[in-house]
Design an enzyme around this catalytic site. Structure first.
Site, PDB file in Angstrom:
ATOM      1  CG  ASP A  33     -10.007  -1.098   4.323  1.00 36.45           C
ATOM      2  OD1 ASP A  33      -9.621  -1.361   3.174  1.00 36.45           O
ATOM      3  OD2 ASP A  33      -9.462  -1.525   5.356  1.00 36.45           O
ATOM      4  CD  GLN A  73      -3.471  -4.862   6.319  1.00 32.67           C
ATOM      5  OE1 GLN A  73      -3.316  -3.892   5.595  1.00 32.67           O
ATOM      6  NE2 GLN A  73      -4.116  -5.938   5.927  1.00 32.67           N
ATOM      7  CE  LYS A 102      -3.774  -2.542   1.960  1.00 30.34           C
ATOM      8  NZ  LYS A 102      -4.351  -3.143   3.159  1.00 30.34           N
TER       9      LYS A 102
END
Ligand code: NAP
Length: 282
Positions: free
Chosen positions: A121, A98, A54
């Site tokens: 997300d 995460q 990322k």
């Protein structure tokens, strides 16, 4: 007929190039550089690879990226405090924590604490709700990636019968709702569905998000179907999707491979969501 193989790596690269171009314009017109904060708790090697990927993708499209690596023993309150700080920062437009978190941490309050307009997300209930009402500002990345692959494979969505196998909150349900927003007629199948092959044979568009190695066989689909395979099943023979690619490609109009189909799209859609989140602050 042998199918068009939908190249997820290429589509992902195209989208990241589009995002990079949009970032240049945003900087020139508004002096704004999108910023993504990624929080990693603990030392899970898989998560470390995801986080590094990322960070690399951010650099490639011209975003600022802020990486926070916290020790495994981090307390819930400390993590919540960091999320609050990131929520307040003007240079951070997207926040990603995460998953999975170490066992002693509860992910739900963490996800709920993220400002929905920075939830790139797309897992916050507010963003799922926006998908439900047909206003998908920040849709979750894998489902949005599936829709993008269907669009760029030139499949006609309006009026098409889309069958989604799987009803998870992270993939199946949001994909189905996004297809509905594209004016598909949608059937959602799951483990209790009766005669799944017969349902699948009705599909003009078939999305498989199950987690069962090569479950969808050649005689489960009709000629000309567009197939999006989200499944990622690691076996002794290698990585396979939920669709028996070799059989189904003989009947499909277009089909995603595994690997190289849906997988590379998730990060591209994360970049697109972060760009959108930055634009939403203007
Ligand atoms: P999940 O939460 O385990 O959900 C699986 C769904 O499949 C459930 O709704 C389940 O039905 C249904 N199902 C299970 N067995 C079935 C059967 N025999 N017939 C019909 N439906 C069945 O999984 P997920 O998180 O949605 O992920 C699905 C797959 O996508 C996994 O392989 C995962 O690794 C992969 N994935 C890939 C990406 C990517 O970037 N490519 C991202 C996320 C996930 P019930 O609801 O009735 O139990």
């Amino acid at each position: 007929m042998s199918a068009e193989i939908i190249d997820g790596k290429k589509v992902s690269a195209d989208i990241r190039a589009e995002v990079a171009q949009a970032v240049k314009e945003l900087q020139a017109k508004h002096g704004l550089t999108p910023g993504l904060a990624v929080v990693l708790v603990g030392e899970d090697p898989g998560s470390q690879i995801y986080v590094n990927n990322k960070e690399r993708a951010c650099a490639e499209v011209g975003f600022n990226s802020f990486k926070y690596v916290l020790p495994t023993e981090t307390a819930q309150e400390e993590l919540m405090k960091l999320v609050d700080e990131l929520n307040a920062r003007k240079d951070v437009h997207g926040i990603l924590v995460q998953m999975p978190l170490p066992k002693h941490l509860d992910p739900t309050p963490v996800l709920l604490a993220i400002d929905p307009n920075k939830d790139v997300d797309g897992f916050h209930p507010m963003n799922l709700g926006r998908v439900v009402v047909g206003n998908a500002l920040l849709p979750s990345c894998t489902p949005a990636g599936c829709i993008e692959l269907i669009k760029r494979s030139a499949a006609r969505m309006e009026g098409a019968h889309a069958v989604v196998i799987g009803r998870s909150n992270t993939v199946g349900k949001p994909v189905a709702l996004l297809l509905l927003s594209e004016n598909c007629t949608v059937t959602i199948a799951h483990s209790k569905t009766r005669d799944l092959p017969a349902i699948c044979r009705q599909a003009d568009i078939l999305v498989a998000a199950v987690g069962r190695d090569r479950m969808v066989k050649g005689d489960w689909v009709k000629e000309g179907v567009t197939v999006i395979d989200v499944g990622m099943n690691r076996t002794d023979e290698g990585l396979f999707g939920d669709v028996d690619f070799d059989e189904v490609k003989e009947k499909a109009r277009a089909i995603t491979p595994v690997p190289g189909g849906v997988g590379p799209m998730t990060i591209a859609m994360l970049m697109r969501n972060t760009l959108k989140a930055a634009e939403m602050t203007l």
